[in-house]
Design an enzyme around this catalytic site. Structure first.
Site, mmCIF file in Angstrom:
data_model
loop_
_atom_site.group_PDB
_atom_site.id
_atom_site.type_symbol
_atom_site.label_atom_id
_atom_site.label_comp_id
_atom_site.label_asym_id
_atom_site.label_seq_id
_atom_site.Cartn_x
_atom_site.Cartn_y
_atom_site.Cartn_z
ATOM 1 N N TYR A 1 8.651 29.111 7.953
ATOM 2 C CA TYR A 1 8.920 30.051 6.863
ATOM 3 C C TYR A 1 10.402 30.418 6.807
ATOM 4 C CZ TYR A 1 3.835 30.474 6.918
ATOM 5 O OH TYR A 1 2.493 30.201 6.891
HETATM 6 C C1 LIG Z 1 2.480 26.309 10.682
HETATM 7 C C2 LIG Z 1 2.172 24.856 10.404
HETATM 8 C C3 LIG Z 1 1.502 24.729 9.053
HETATM 9 C C4 LIG Z 1 3.501 24.073 10.370
HETATM 10 O O1 LIG Z 1 3.260 22.707 10.145
HETATM 11 P P1 LIG Z 1 3.915 21.583 11.106
HETATM 12 O O2 LIG Z 1 3.716 20.296 10.407
HETATM 13 O O3 LIG Z 1 3.381 21.740 12.462
HETATM 14 O O4 LIG Z 1 5.452 22.025 11.180
HETATM 15 P P2 LIG Z 1 6.700 21.707 10.281
HETATM 16 O O5 LIG Z 1 6.416 21.053 9.004
HETATM 17 O O6 LIG Z 1 7.422 22.990 10.232
HETATM 18 O O7 LIG Z 1 7.385 20.663 11.199
HETATM 19 C C5 LIG Z 1 8.567 20.975 11.819
HETATM 20 C C6 LIG Z 1 8.532 20.457 13.218
HETATM 21 O O8 LIG Z 1 8.346 19.065 13.182
HETATM 22 C C7 LIG Z 1 9.462 18.421 13.821
HETATM 23 N N1 LIG Z 1 9.697 17.183 13.095
HETATM 24 C C8 LIG Z 1 9.498 15.967 13.600
HETATM 25 N N2 LIG Z 1 9.773 15.048 12.685
HETATM 26 C C9 LIG Z 1 10.157 15.703 11.557
HETATM 27 C C10 LIG Z 1 10.577 15.287 10.265
HETATM 28 N N3 LIG Z 1 10.653 14.006 9.947
HETATM 29 N N4 LIG Z 1 10.889 16.233 9.358
HETATM 30 C C11 LIG Z 1 10.827 17.544 9.670
HETATM 31 N N5 LIG Z 1 10.425 17.986 10.887
HETATM 32 C C12 LIG Z 1 10.105 17.070 11.819
HETATM 33 C C13 LIG Z 1 10.570 19.437 13.766
HETATM 34 O O9 LIG Z 1 11.465 19.222 14.820
HETATM 35 C C14 LIG Z 1 9.841 20.738 13.914
HETATM 36 O O10 LIG Z 1 9.537 20.979 15.281
HETATM 37 P P3 LIG Z 1 9.527 22.492 15.830
HETATM 38 O O11 LIG Z 1 8.553 23.298 15.021
HETATM 39 O O12 LIG Z 1 9.097 22.326 17.243
HETATM 40 O O13 LIG Z 1 10.910 23.030 15.650
HETATM 41 C C15 LIG Z 1 1.276 24.228 11.489
HETATM 42 O O14 LIG Z 1 1.971 24.189 12.706
HETATM 43 C C16 LIG Z 1 -0.033 24.956 11.658
HETATM 44 O O15 LIG Z 1 -1.001 24.655 10.967
HETATM 45 N N6 LIG Z 1 -0.068 25.894 12.633
HETATM 46 C C17 LIG Z 1 -1.273 26.628 12.932
HETATM 47 C C18 LIG Z 1 -1.806 27.375 11.774
HETATM 48 C C19 LIG Z 1 -0.826 28.355 11.225
HETATM 49 O O16 LIG Z 1 -0.147 29.062 11.962
HETATM 50 N N7 LIG Z 1 -0.771 28.410 9.891
HETATM 51 C C20 LIG Z 1 0.010 29.370 9.210
HETATM 52 C C21 LIG Z 1 -0.738 30.644 9.295
HETATM 53 S S1 LIG Z 1 -0.097 31.880 8.318
#
Ligand SMILES: CC(C)(COP(=O)(O)OP(=O)(O)OC[C@H]1O[C@@H](n2cnc3c(N)ncnc32)[C@H](O)[C@@H]1OP(=O)(O)O)[C@@H](O)C(=O)NCCC(=O)NCCS
Length: 202
Positions: free
Chosen positions: A171
């Protein structure tokens, strides 16, 4: 396997509701069975005006194999799901947020400016086996790309002062700023943050 971002129209969400809820429960690490409590709410949300969803799916693509059709993708294993809808005065969430803003002393004109035109990003989840690859950001961008509301708002559980979890990092990276912190929705003991930003995303 290849990964695809797809639009997820209401009929697909209804048809695949249990798959979508399974992604949600696994992503949030809620106990199995939580999906049964949420199903009716998600179905009610689908019927709201302006509801929109997007999904991440994985599909086999191989040498000599055509790209999967839209129909195949809509049935492919789900890795992520996100949805939301425009805020409206009758909604419980909006009423709760307005109450919080009033308690915080925000002037009525500023509250109106924030709340008169927003998309509530209600759910955003990537299955744990696919997290950390940028899919959550891609999914959020897909969902928000063509919205015509002025703002996007969401609520997320507080994660301490260091905001050290993936949702918070995502976010902040997308430019969401604090609207209300440490807010308690009626009937929920957990503290939430309400975050928001102007649309469109850069
Ligand atoms: C929150 C959530 C939706 C984020 O989705 P995600 O795919 O895991 O995360 P992002 O899209 O932000 O990916 C970024 C991460 O991927 C990594 N990454 C790897 N390859 C990447 C690429 N090509 N592009 C961007 N990021 C990349 C980044 O380094 C980053 O790592 P970090 O978070 O350790 O810094 C997911 O983790 C989730 O479902 N979490 C649990 C549920 C939750 O909390 N939902 C929100 C509730 S309100």
């Amino acid at each position: 396997m290849a990964i695809f971002l797809i639009d997820f129209p209401p009929e697909d969400m209804e048809r695949r509701l249990s798959d979508a809820l399974a992604v949600y429960v696994d992503a949030m690490r809620y106990p199995r069975g939580t999906e049964n409590q949420r199903a009716a709410m998600w179905l009610e949300h689908i019927r709201r005006r302006g509801w929109q969803a997007a999904a991440v799916v994985e599909s086999k693509v191989g040498l000599g194999r055509k790209a999967p059709s839209a129909e195949e993708l809509s049935d492919a294993p789900l890795l992520g799901v996100a949805y939301g809808y425009p805020g409206a005065p009758g909604q419980w969430w909006q009423q709760q947020v307005v109450l919080g803003l009033q308690r915080g002393g925000l002037p009525p004109d500023d509250i109106a400016q924030l709340m008169n035109s927003y998309f509530e990003l209600t759910e955003l989840h990537i299955h744990p086996r696919a997290q950390g690859r940028g899919l959550g950001e891609a999914l959020a961008r897909r969902l928000l790309a063509n919205r015509d509301e002025r703002n996007v708002l969401l609520s997320t559980p507080e994660a301490g002062d260091d905001e050290a979890n993936r949702a918070w990092r995502l976010y902040r990276r997308l430019g969401f700023t604090d609207i209300i912190r440490r807010y308690h929705f009626a009937g929920d003991p957990r503290a939430f943050a309400i975050l928001g930003r102007r649309l469109p995303l850069p």
